[in-house]
Enzyme design. Structure first.
Site, short mmCIF file in Angstrom:
data_model
loop_
_atom_site.label_atom_id
_atom_site.label_comp_id
_atom_site.label_asym_id
_atom_site.label_seq_id
_atom_site.Cartn_x
_atom_site.Cartn_y
_atom_site.Cartn_z
N CYS A 74 38.08 33.00 -17.96
CA CYS A 74 37.96 34.21 -17.15
C CYS A 74 38.48 35.37 -17.99
CB CYS A 74 38.76 34.09 -15.86
SG CYS A 74 38.85 35.63 -14.92
N ASN A 165 31.49 30.26 -20.65
CA ASN A 165 31.00 29.81 -19.35
C ASN A 165 29.61 30.40 -19.14
OD1 ASN A 165 31.81 32.44 -19.03
ND2 ASN A 165 33.15 32.09 -17.30
N ARG A 217 30.47 31.63 -9.91
CA ARG A 217 30.39 30.20 -9.63
C ARG A 217 31.73 29.71 -9.06
NH1 ARG A 217 30.23 26.37 -14.91
NH2 ARG A 217 32.03 27.70 -15.27
N CYS A 225 34.21 40.59 -13.21
CA CYS A 225 34.12 39.38 -14.03
C CYS A 225 34.05 39.82 -15.48
CB CYS A 225 32.90 38.55 -13.64
SG CYS A 225 32.67 37.07 -14.67
N THR A 227 34.07 37.91 -18.44
CA THR A 227 33.08 37.21 -19.26
C THR A 227 31.67 37.66 -18.86
OG1 THR A 227 33.11 35.32 -17.74
CG2 THR A 227 34.49 35.17 -19.72
#
EC number: 5.1.1.7
Length: 281
Positions: A74, A165, A217, A225, A227
């Site tokens: 994250c 991710n 997710r 977020c 990333t």
């Protein structure tokens, strides 16, 4: 019942409960993580992040979503981990290396008043575009850039990127008007994403200025977020919509994302400690 000490922190609205596990090896069940993250009956957060000792880096970030599932990385979370370890005296280094599920990342701390961390830059590494490594079940191993994706009555185009991710980036005319909470979970669990996927819905606001909403997710829609912002910049550049030094506005704040000559992505943004306390689990 046991009492658990915690610190709640946020990076542009992406809030997690942080547990210092450097002195004691604290482990929680998925059910306990769900309870802590519950915004009505718990502390309330997008998940729980354990700060652990690392044999490979200076510290380890062990992250779990609000549904109790584990996650590799994250971007907003790692900035808060970096702030915590410096502000709480666990390190005096302004460039600690933090082990994550996406590898070891180096951070650069910007110190402000009271010798506290204000901003954190994170070398997020190189984006991964090979479908099987994201992962995406695809017809070949060519990069997935602006490819069609049919969801219900929506004919969308997506770009697939991994920043440790998986991310599915979709450009739309108006992110605020787009049915993120209806379409987001359908894409998250689409059969082409074997490990599920984070989904970004992006609007162009100007030259090198983007606006992003995120369906995460395992957590649903979140205010930010990190990333995902990195993936958005990569997708914007690969589709000719933006350059390599971009301001990305999210519902919780703003990040600066740069695609460096080395090929690595640099993310810069704030981190803030909200409060500390104890909870019975």
């Amino acid at each position: 019942m046991a009492s658990l000490k915690f610190t709640k922190m946020e990076g542009i609205g992406n809030d997690y409960v942080y547990i210092d596990s450097t002195r004691n090896d604290i482990r929680l069940t998925p059910e306990q993580i769900q309870k802590i993250s519950d915004r009505n009956f718990g502390i309330g957060s997008d998940g729980v992040i354990f700060i652990r000792n690392s044999k490979q880096g200076d510290f380890m970030m062990d992250m779990y979503n609000s549904d109790g599932s584990s996650s590799e990385m994250c971007g907003n979370g790692i900035r808060c981990v970096a702030k915590y370890i410096y502000d709480h005296g666990l390190t005096s280094s302004k460039n600690p290396k933090i082990e994550t599920g996406a590898g070891i990342l180096e951070v650069d701390l910007k110190i402000g008043s009271g010798n506290k961390v204000d901003l954190v830059s994170v070398d997020m590494g190189k984006p991964v575009l090979v479908p099987s490594q994201i992962p995406v079940v695809w017809k070949n191993e060519e990069t997935i850039i602006d490819q069609p994706l049919e969801i219900g009555d929506k004919n969308l185009k997506f770009t697939a990127v991994s920043m440790g991710n998986p991310h599915c980036v979709i450009f739309v005319d108006d992110s605020d008007e787009f049915p993120v909470r209806g379409i987001g979970p359908l894409i998250e669990r689409h059969s082409i994403f074997p490990k599920r996927v984070n989904v970004e819905f992006v609007t162009i606001r100007g030259k090198d200025h983007l606006y992003q909403r995120t369906w995460e997710r395992g957590a649903g829609e979140t205010l930010a977020c990190g990333t995902g912002a990195c993936a958005v910049m990569v997708a914007g550049n690969l589709t000719g919509r933006s350059g390599k030094d971009v301001q990305i506005d999210l519902r919780g704040g703003t990040l600066r994302i740069q695609w460096q000559e080395s090929g690595n992505i640099l993310m810069t943004g704030p981190a803030r400690e909200i409060f500390s306390g104890e909870i019975e689990i």
